[in-house]
Design an enzyme around this catalytic site. Structure first.
Site, PDB file in Angstrom:
ATOM      1  N   ARG A   1      49.708  37.696  35.543  1.00 35.66           N
ATOM      2  CA  ARG A   1      48.945  37.349  34.186  1.00 35.66           C
ATOM      3  C   ARG A   1      48.465  36.213  33.710  1.00 35.66           C
ATOM      4  NH1 ARG A   1      52.706  39.739  29.517  1.00 35.66           N
ATOM      5  NH2 ARG A   1      53.980  38.205  30.041  1.00 35.66           N
ATOM      6  N   ASP A   2      48.676  35.179  34.813  1.00 37.28           N
ATOM      7  CA  ASP A   2      48.062  34.154  34.527  1.00 37.28           C
ATOM      8  C   ASP A   2      47.449  33.254  35.723  1.00 37.28           C
ATOM      9  OD1 ASP A   2      47.407  31.774  32.749  1.00 37.28           O
ATOM     10  OD2 ASP A   2      49.311  30.728  33.070  1.00 37.28           O
TER      11      ASP A   2
END
Length: 336
Positions: A97-98
């Site tokens: 997610r990052d």
């Protein structure tokens, strides 16, 4: 590098490397990495120095960025390694997610490793699809991360973010520049990034196509797995046929309509006109593709006649990957 709970990696964050490239134009660790990766040349190419379009040997990173394939091949290999690592994590239900340059470490061994799983989630956790805080780094967030709660968030968000990293490595620019967070997020939701070859026409067409496929706005149009992303990068490296296909003018127009419902409603009220326009755009798209192939074949012919055989054949193979039925490409290939 595969995903592990903890591993000490010595090197530089990719974000620092990119700052060096955009500022000073070079980075010693990346130059060393490009040299290491270049030692294993793709099939169909002779070992040793890669040559630029002017036929001169590439001796530095700046040379490889301005011509030839050494730099672009190194980028493809590095991103393929990250995609492999994501495939490993996704297979175990973990979504990062990052993904961004600051969370990718270029090691002294010449590998690009994922760091900081601080925002990672297990795919089955309920928090993945409900509304909540906007988490992630704006420039590399997927549209579904921004539209939190309105679109399903799954492993394909990491594929988009890795595509954004590939875009920056190819162009030395972020896909959606902006003065404010809102401007960046708005661009991600409503616009397509400029094609990488607009900034540097020497970027291989297949590599641009792979990048654009990974960054499709709608998850269903992206690579459906990080493994498929890695496979296409390796097909590019082997000068084979990639799975991704370039969108023609009609497809790009349709994507724009889907993104603007009011325009779509107007088009629905003028069905006959829409059919005519779509037909014209389709023909224009086919002609544009044909013109692009012919331009590439001309470049290939010039290179072949000048004695730059491998460069010329690479261009001919690219043309064939776009139009597999091109008689001119087949004749040129057979002639040389």
């Amino acid at each position: 590098c595969h995903y592990y709970a903890m591993e000490l990696v010595e090197g530089q964050p990719l974000s620092d490397v990119l700052k060096d490239l955009t500022g000073e134009g070079s980075n010693p660790l990346l130059e060393e990495t490009v040299t290491k990766l270049g030692e294993g040349e793709p099939p169909g190419r002779s070992p040793g120095a890669t040559t630029s379009q002017e036929g001169s040997s590439i001796t530095s990173l700046s040379d490889s960025q301005s011509g030839g394939r050494k730099w672009f091949d190194a980028v493809a290999k590095l991103i393929a390694e990250v995609a492999d690592a994501l495939e490993y994590a996704h297979g175990r239900g973990v979504i990062h997610r990052d993904i961004k340059p600051a969370n990718l470490m270029l090691s002294r061994e010449g590998k690009l490793c994922i760091t900081d799983f601080g925002l990672a989630r297990v795919a089955q956790e309920p928090g993945m699809t409900v509304s909540g805080s906007l988490l992630g780094t704006p420039a590399y967030m997927s549209p579904e991360q921004i539209a939190v709660g309105r679109m399903k968030l799954d492993h394909r968000t990491d594929i988009y973010s890795l595509g954004a990293v590939l875009y920056e490595l190819l162009t030395h620019r972020r896909p959606f520049p902006g003065e404010s967070r809102e401007e960046i997020l708005g661009g991600i939701l409503t616009k397509d990034p400029r094609p990488p070859r607009r900034f540097n026409p020497r970027i291989p067409i297949d590599l641009e196509t792979i990048c654009q496929k990974a960054m499709e706005k709608y998850p269903d149009r992206r690579y459906q797995s990080a493994g498929a992303f890695a496979n296409d990068l390796r097909q590019y490296l082997q000068r084979g046929l990639i799975a991704a296909r370039r969108a023609n003018i009609a497809q790009r127009a349709w994507k724009s309509i889907r993104r603007h419902p009011t325009i779509a409603a107007s088009v629905a009220l003028t069905t006959v006109a829409a059919i005519i326009v779509t037909a014209v755009l389709w023909v224009a798209g086919e002609r544009s593709t044909s013109a692009e192939v012919e331009r590439m074949l001309l470049e290939g012919k010039i290179a072949l006649e000048a004695g730059r055989y491998r460069e010329g054949m690479d261009i001919v193979e690219q043309a064939l990957s776009i139009d597999t039925q091109s008689d001119n490409a087949r004749i040129l290939k057979a002639k040389f």
